[in-house]
Design an enzyme around this catalytic site. Structure first.
Site, PDB file in Angstrom:
ATOM      1  N   LYS A  26      -5.949  -9.565  -9.324  1.00 26.07           N
ATOM      2  CA  LYS A  26      -7.286  -9.865  -9.848  1.00 26.07           C
ATOM      3  C   LYS A  26      -7.337  -9.944 -11.375  1.00 26.07           C
ATOM      4  CE  LYS A  26     -10.297  -8.163  -6.154  1.00 26.07           C
ATOM      5  NZ  LYS A  26     -11.471  -7.304  -5.877  1.00 26.07           N
ATOM      6  N   ASP A  30     -17.607 -10.054  -6.492  1.00 26.61           N
ATOM      7  CA  ASP A  30     -17.848  -8.664  -6.091  1.00 26.61           C
ATOM      8  C   ASP A  30     -19.223  -8.215  -6.577  1.00 26.61           C
ATOM      9  OD1 ASP A  30     -15.442  -8.307  -4.792  1.00 26.61           O
ATOM     10  OD2 ASP A  30     -14.407  -7.563  -6.572  1.00 26.61           O
ATOM     11  N   ASN A  79     -15.831  10.400 -13.121  1.00 22.41           N
ATOM     12  CA  ASN A  79     -14.432  10.127 -12.786  1.00 22.41           C
ATOM     13  C   ASN A  79     -13.606  11.390 -12.968  1.00 22.41           C
ATOM     14  OD1 ASN A  79     -12.603   7.917 -11.999  1.00 22.41           O
ATOM     15  ND2 ASN A  79     -11.543   8.407 -13.899  1.00 22.41           N
ATOM     16  N   THR A 129     -10.687  11.627 -14.289  1.00 23.47           N
ATOM     17  CA  THR A 129     -10.220  11.571 -15.668  1.00 23.47           C
ATOM     18  C   THR A 129     -11.353  11.000 -16.513  1.00 23.47           C
ATOM     19  OG1 THR A 129      -7.981  11.113 -14.860  1.00 23.47           O
ATOM     20  CG2 THR A 129      -8.413  10.732 -17.195  1.00 23.47           C
ATOM     21  N   ARG A 168     -11.165   7.728 -18.760  1.00 20.23           N
ATOM     22  CA  ARG A 168     -11.315   6.381 -18.200  1.00 20.23           C
ATOM     23  C   ARG A 168     -12.788   5.989 -18.155  1.00 20.23           C
ATOM     24  NH1 ARG A 168      -7.584   4.373 -13.393  1.00 20.23           N
ATOM     25  NH2 ARG A 168      -8.546   2.488 -14.230  1.00 20.23           N
TER      26      ARG A 168
END
Length: 275
Positions: A65, A101, A151, A153, A156
């Site tokens: 993608k 999407d 998240n 982490t 990110r």
């Protein structure tokens, strides 16, 4: 015959051929749609074949993608913002890339939870991977003023907040209890939910009254998160609809017919998934 495809590596798991072949049969088209396994090192050569007219277009899935963006002649501004392309159209010797999407996520919510974006207040999105990018763009465009991006982490999440602007508020998954307070929408974009996995100690009672909970995971159809939401009386939206609705724009662009997402098609895909 107009020929289209879905490429990925691996690709045997894809249900896109079932969806598009059903629509081809429904509309009596002289067309085909096939799954093709393309390894990363073969991607450039395949796109050259597309540009030369071997296909009218197709879909792109993991792991291509992002890599396919550099091979397109033109990229839709929304896809550029999202940072991924999942739909290709070949026209006049050029390859055009877009991302459906975004459309699939919003259309699924609109169909399954009408009015979900009315006075929503805060949304909480779990996961800062590739799947969350289209969803963040969709929520921002629908006017959601505050989106808490949770998240494991947090760095990110902070990176996406820097890209998508002040509506995004990054947070660590360990702080999700506080993040849910008063939220009108909870979206899981992470892989948690697959194979029966779930979130530990998630207190959905902190959500706003009438909140909607949705999960982009669709195997199983009812993830532990959605089962919990249903048990606690919240509206829930499964991820299969996103898969179905994201397929509509590409089919229309390739074959000139806008197909409908129906209960019959949904049941056919569920049967193929063994659900």
């Amino acid at each position: 015959m107009k020929k289209a495809f879905v490429i990925g590596h691996p690709i045997t798991h894809s249900k896109s051929p079932l969806i598009h072949q059903s629509w081809i049969a429904e509309h009596g088209l002289n067309a085909s749609y096939e799954a093709i396994d393309i390894a990363p090192e073969a991607l450039e050569g395949f796109i050259s074949r597309l540009r030369e007219g071997a296909f009218v277009g197709g879909n792109v899935t993991i792991p291509h993608k992002e890599a396919v963006m550099a091979l397109c002649d033109e990229i839709d501004p929304l896809a550029a913002k999202i940072g991924a392309v999942n739909t290709l159209v070949a026209r006049d010797g050029k390859v055009f890339g877009s991302n459906s999407d975004y459309v699939g996520f919003l259309a699924n919510l609109d169909a399954s939870a009408p009015g979900w974006d009315t006075e929503i207040g805060t949304a909480v999105v779990i996961g800062a991977g590739g799947a969350s990018r289209a969803i963040l763009a969709g929520l921002i465009d629908r006017g959601v003023e505050r989106i808490t991006l949770v998240n494991r982490t947090v760095e990110r999440a902070e990176g996406l907040a820097a890209e998508f602007g002040p509506a995004i508020h990054p947070a660590a998954l360990s702080d999700i209890k506080e993040c849910l307070a008063g939220a009108g929408l909870l979206v899981n974009t992470s892989a948690i939910g697959m194979k029966g996995t779930g979130f530990d100690g998630l207190d959905l009672s902190r959500l706003a009254q009438g909140a909607v909970v949705t999960d982009i995971v669709y195997t199983p159809l009812i993830t532990p998160l959605l089962a919990q939401a249903q048990a606690e009386g919240f509206a829930s939206v499964d991820g299969l609809g996103m898969l179905l609705y994201q397929a509509v724009p590409g089919f229309g662009a390739w074959f000139g017919v806008t197909p409908a997402v129906t209960g019959q098609l949904r049941d056919r895909v569920l049967g193929a998934l063994g659900q």
